[in-house]
Scaffold this motif. Sequence first.
Motif, mmCIF file in Angstrom:
data_model
loop_
_atom_site.group_PDB
_atom_site.id
_atom_site.type_symbol
_atom_site.label_atom_id
_atom_site.label_comp_id
_atom_site.label_asym_id
_atom_site.label_seq_id
_atom_site.Cartn_x
_atom_site.Cartn_y
_atom_site.Cartn_z
ATOM 1 N N ASN A 38 3.969 -11.158 -3.420
ATOM 2 C CA ASN A 38 3.892 -11.055 -4.896
ATOM 3 C C ASN A 38 5.262 -10.656 -5.470
ATOM 4 O O ASN A 38 5.881 -9.699 -5.020
ATOM 5 N N ARG B 266 -9.493 -13.889 -9.761
ATOM 6 C CA ARG B 266 -10.775 -13.372 -9.224
ATOM 7 C C ARG B 266 -11.868 -13.313 -10.294
ATOM 8 O O ARG B 266 -13.044 -13.535 -10.002
ATOM 9 N N TYR C 110 -13.009 -10.782 0.184
ATOM 10 C CA TYR C 110 -13.636 -9.840 1.107
ATOM 11 C C TYR C 110 -14.638 -10.537 2.034
ATOM 12 O O TYR C 110 -14.922 -10.045 3.126
ATOM 13 N N GLU D 163 -16.362 -13.277 -2.571
ATOM 14 C CA GLU D 163 -17.139 -12.200 -1.967
ATOM 15 C C GLU D 163 -18.490 -12.677 -1.443
ATOM 16 O O GLU D 163 -19.083 -12.032 -0.573
ATOM 17 N N ARG E 93 0.849 -1.191 0.000
ATOM 18 C CA ARG E 93 0.000 0.000 0.000
ATOM 19 C C ARG E 93 0.884 1.241 0.000
ATOM 20 O O ARG E 93 1.947 1.263 0.628
HETATM 21 P P1 C2E Z 1 -3.123 -9.932 -6.634
HETATM 22 O O1 C2E Z 1 -1.773 -10.385 -6.313
HETATM 23 O O2 C2E Z 1 -3.949 -10.783 -7.475
HETATM 24 O O3 C2E Z 1 -3.819 -9.533 -5.312
HETATM 25 C C1 C2E Z 1 -5.077 -9.737 -5.064
HETATM 26 C C2 C2E Z 1 -5.837 -8.524 -5.270
HETATM 27 O O4 C2E Z 1 -7.235 -8.821 -5.139
HETATM 28 C C3 C2E Z 1 -5.571 -7.493 -4.189
HETATM 29 O O5 C2E Z 1 -5.730 -6.227 -4.731
HETATM 30 C C4 C2E Z 1 -6.711 -7.703 -3.269
HETATM 31 O O6 C2E Z 1 -7.019 -6.590 -2.457
HETATM 32 C C5 C2E Z 1 -7.788 -7.999 -4.215
HETATM 33 N N1 C2E Z 1 -8.873 -8.789 -3.583
HETATM 34 C C6 C2E Z 1 -8.797 -9.815 -2.748
HETATM 35 N N2 C2E Z 1 -10.017 -10.245 -2.471
HETATM 36 C C7 C2E Z 1 -10.877 -9.493 -3.132
HETATM 37 C C8 C2E Z 1 -12.268 -9.482 -3.259
HETATM 38 O O7 C2E Z 1 -13.005 -10.242 -2.668
HETATM 39 N N3 C2E Z 1 -12.830 -8.568 -4.062
HETATM 40 C C9 C2E Z 1 -12.073 -7.670 -4.735
HETATM 41 N N4 C2E Z 1 -12.668 -6.781 -5.528
HETATM 42 N N5 C2E Z 1 -10.727 -7.664 -4.660
HETATM 43 C C10 C2E Z 1 -10.167 -8.576 -3.856
HETATM 44 P P2 C2E Z 1 -4.732 -5.158 -4.492
HETATM 45 O O8 C2E Z 1 -4.190 -5.175 -3.167
HETATM 46 O O9 C2E Z 1 -5.318 -3.899 -5.001
HETATM 47 O O10 C2E Z 1 -3.582 -5.572 -5.427
HETATM 48 C C11 C2E Z 1 -3.750 -5.577 -6.764
HETATM 49 C C12 C2E Z 1 -2.617 -6.207 -7.466
HETATM 50 O O11 C2E Z 1 -1.491 -5.425 -7.252
HETATM 51 C C13 C2E Z 1 -2.225 -7.568 -6.894
HETATM 52 O O12 C2E Z 1 -3.023 -8.543 -7.431
HETATM 53 C C14 C2E Z 1 -0.858 -7.684 -7.322
HETATM 54 O O13 C2E Z 1 -0.793 -8.136 -8.625
HETATM 55 C C15 C2E Z 1 -0.400 -6.283 -7.213
HETATM 56 N N6 C2E Z 1 0.258 -6.134 -5.927
HETATM 57 C C16 C2E Z 1 -0.232 -5.784 -4.747
HETATM 58 N N7 C2E Z 1 0.723 -5.789 -3.834
HETATM 59 C C17 C2E Z 1 1.858 -6.157 -4.463
HETATM 60 C C18 C2E Z 1 3.170 -6.359 -4.019
HETATM 61 O O14 C2E Z 1 3.517 -6.259 -2.844
HETATM 62 N N8 C2E Z 1 4.052 -6.721 -4.953
HETATM 63 C C19 C2E Z 1 3.706 -6.899 -6.235
HETATM 64 N N9 C2E Z 1 4.639 -7.243 -7.096
HETATM 65 N N10 C2E Z 1 2.484 -6.731 -6.697
HETATM 66 C C20 C2E Z 1 1.569 -6.366 -5.782
#
Ligand code: C2E
Length: 745
Positions: free
Chosen positions: A559, A645, A700, A681, A502
Amino acid sequence: MNPLRLLTFYKLIVIFIGSIFLITATANLPRQIFGWEFTFFLVFTLLVTPRMSIELPRTGIFLSFSDSVIFLSFILYGGNAAILLVAVETLANCLYLKNNGKRFGKLMILFNISSAVSATAITYIAWTFFLNLSGIDYKSGAVIDLISALGFLAIAQFFSSSVLVAFLSSILTGESAWRVWKRDCFASSMTQIAGAFLAGVAYGLLIYANFLMTAIAVFVFGIIYVNYRQTIKNINKSIEQVERVEREKAEIAGLKAEEAKAHAAELEILLAKEEQTSEDLLRSKNALEHAAFHDFLTDLPNRTYLVERLNLLIEIGIEISHKYYVLFLDLKRFKNINDTFGHRVGDRVLKLIGKRLQRILRREDTVARVGGDEFAIILNDLSSIDEAREIADQIYEKLSSPFMIDGSKIYSDLNIGIAPFDVEHKKPEDILRDADIARHHAKETFCGVGVFDKTLRALYLEKLSLEADLRFAVERGELSMHYQPLISLKDGELVGFEALLRWRHPEKGFIPPVKFIPIAEDSGLIIPITKWILRETCSQIAEWQKLSPMYRRLLVSVNISGRHLTEEDLVKDVRQALKSSDLTPSSLKLEITESAAMANAELSIKILNGLKNLGVQLSIDDFGTGYSSLSYLHRLPFDTLKIDRSFVIEVGEQGENSEILQTIVSLAKNLKMRTIAEGIETESQLAVLQNLGCDYGQGYLMSKPLPKEEMEQALYQNRDWLPMLKMESDPTASENSPEKSLPVF
Ligand code: C2E
Ligand code: MG
Ligand code: MG
């Protein structure tokens, strides 16, 4: 007739005639002349006269006393005595000359004698006629008579002897006798005239003077002669000296001329060398110029050249330049080609790309290599952007088809940005930046070819400013980790967390990962950030594992971006994080998206195996969104497969649209992988996944990603992450099992 034969014939005739004249003259010689006077004359002629001839300087004329003696004998003893004397004198002269080294040809001495005899005989005949006809009596004492007689003698002798000699010369040289006479003989008339003069003087002395006078005259003549001879000698000597000096001068001049010639030759060689050098210089100057404006690998124009062309178009003005378009090309993941096949193959791919581009484009277009895997093109004189797009599509299609190199099929992917000229473009970088922005857009939207517009620029500039801020986000403490629980769908047990990054921007507030993670990946910042995440999350989990024995096996899923996966350093970074946190390797899971893993499957296999050897777990993220090759999938050492997802969302309230989920779960089972479903969800989605036998879930429904403090609190509270599961199995459970707090230890 052969000239040699003619010569011999001529000599023989002259010898023959001369012999007759000599015999006749000897026979008719008056007896009374024999006495001491004539004998003295003979001896004098024989011994002295040949030695007394003097060469007049620079004339080639010899003043011979023999002529005087002959003429004197003519007027003293008559023609026959003169003929005899001339024969004797010529013989003596020839012998004298022969003794002094002169060489005579065949019959030449005889010929000389005979021709002298013949000439004198002819003179005698003519003189006799002359005296008879003219009535001149030179013995009368009249000086005029003596002069006339001697003058005639001289002339007759000159003509007769010179004509004979001219004929001989003419036979020898092949020239006309007249020409030879005019050139070589005429001058010798002086000899005869001088001889006649001397003879006259001698005659005068002998006839009219007494002994004393004669003695005085001979003495005076002797002195004059000796003086004259000495003077002549001196003159000849000085002439010789002058001539020698002149000769030496001429020799020196000759030498100098030779030297000058040699110098000229040297100069010519030098000039040729200089010319060669200047040619070489010109060639190397051209080569340098070429090198300055061309790329050494592809031989295409380079950035400098392109910038010059763009400058020119900007200077010309938009009235003309609006018909020009700039294309910016970037090869996607070219680094992978270099890493997998080596730089040599990478170079060959670049060369082939250059050739393909040249084949597609027209002569008037410019294609330049402006970076490692970046090319820029100026399209000339097009009627609209649609035409530019058509060409860009063509390029995209042609460059996307694989290259065959050393039996390997090599795929290169690319993005192209198109930018038209605009009045806002003040320098080449402006339009190149716009084309690059369009390329970025194409990359982000996966459409291959992007066209620039001004909203894209605003986005791009925002991206740039975000990138600049992101550089300092770690040190400013703006980055933090949120943790989303990973729950076992069988028993609702908390198995671990997915760590999600974040960024709270000081002015812009919370920025979603989908916005800043691509910027971090593009700029390479993702690598140092991931190092920080690894350290942060590993120590966090190690800490939480100590909270309770039930959390001892908690894991954290981090990740890893595709960019980091191509770095050998990843293994080292993970090892360091594990070491510094003292976390059991199996408590760390690394999530790699399907598309990142497949982008360069061979390299991924290598690096993932390196990670696997550390003992960490591996998960394939967002499965179903990329294009997995099944052959690679079973070679990649993944432990878990994370269903994207988008497939979970599809599942409706009644459990419909679950076919793809079913397929993925059975695929994972066949590949001996555990499955995690993300984005759960709704309870119906959960139920479907449980029914399909999906191992773990995240969403979620269970919990949103939480900051570490909140998550820690949840851990202390030993929160039930899946209450609905228990409700299904025991409807009283929720009432009977309020959240119980963990003892802190
Ligand atoms: P991801 O690795 O596929 O992470 C899962 C994403 O799905 C996360 O979004 C999470 O908040 C979201 N998510 C989980 N459950 C639900 C749900 O029930 N509903 C919805 N709408 N979303 C859900 P987030 O945190 O916004 O991260 C998005 C993407 O950003 C991640 O997809 C990942 O590809 C990248 N990311 C986030 N943090 C990191 C990190 O520390 N390093 C790297 N390289 N990529 C990251
Ligand atoms: Mg993930
Ligand atoms: Mg995901």
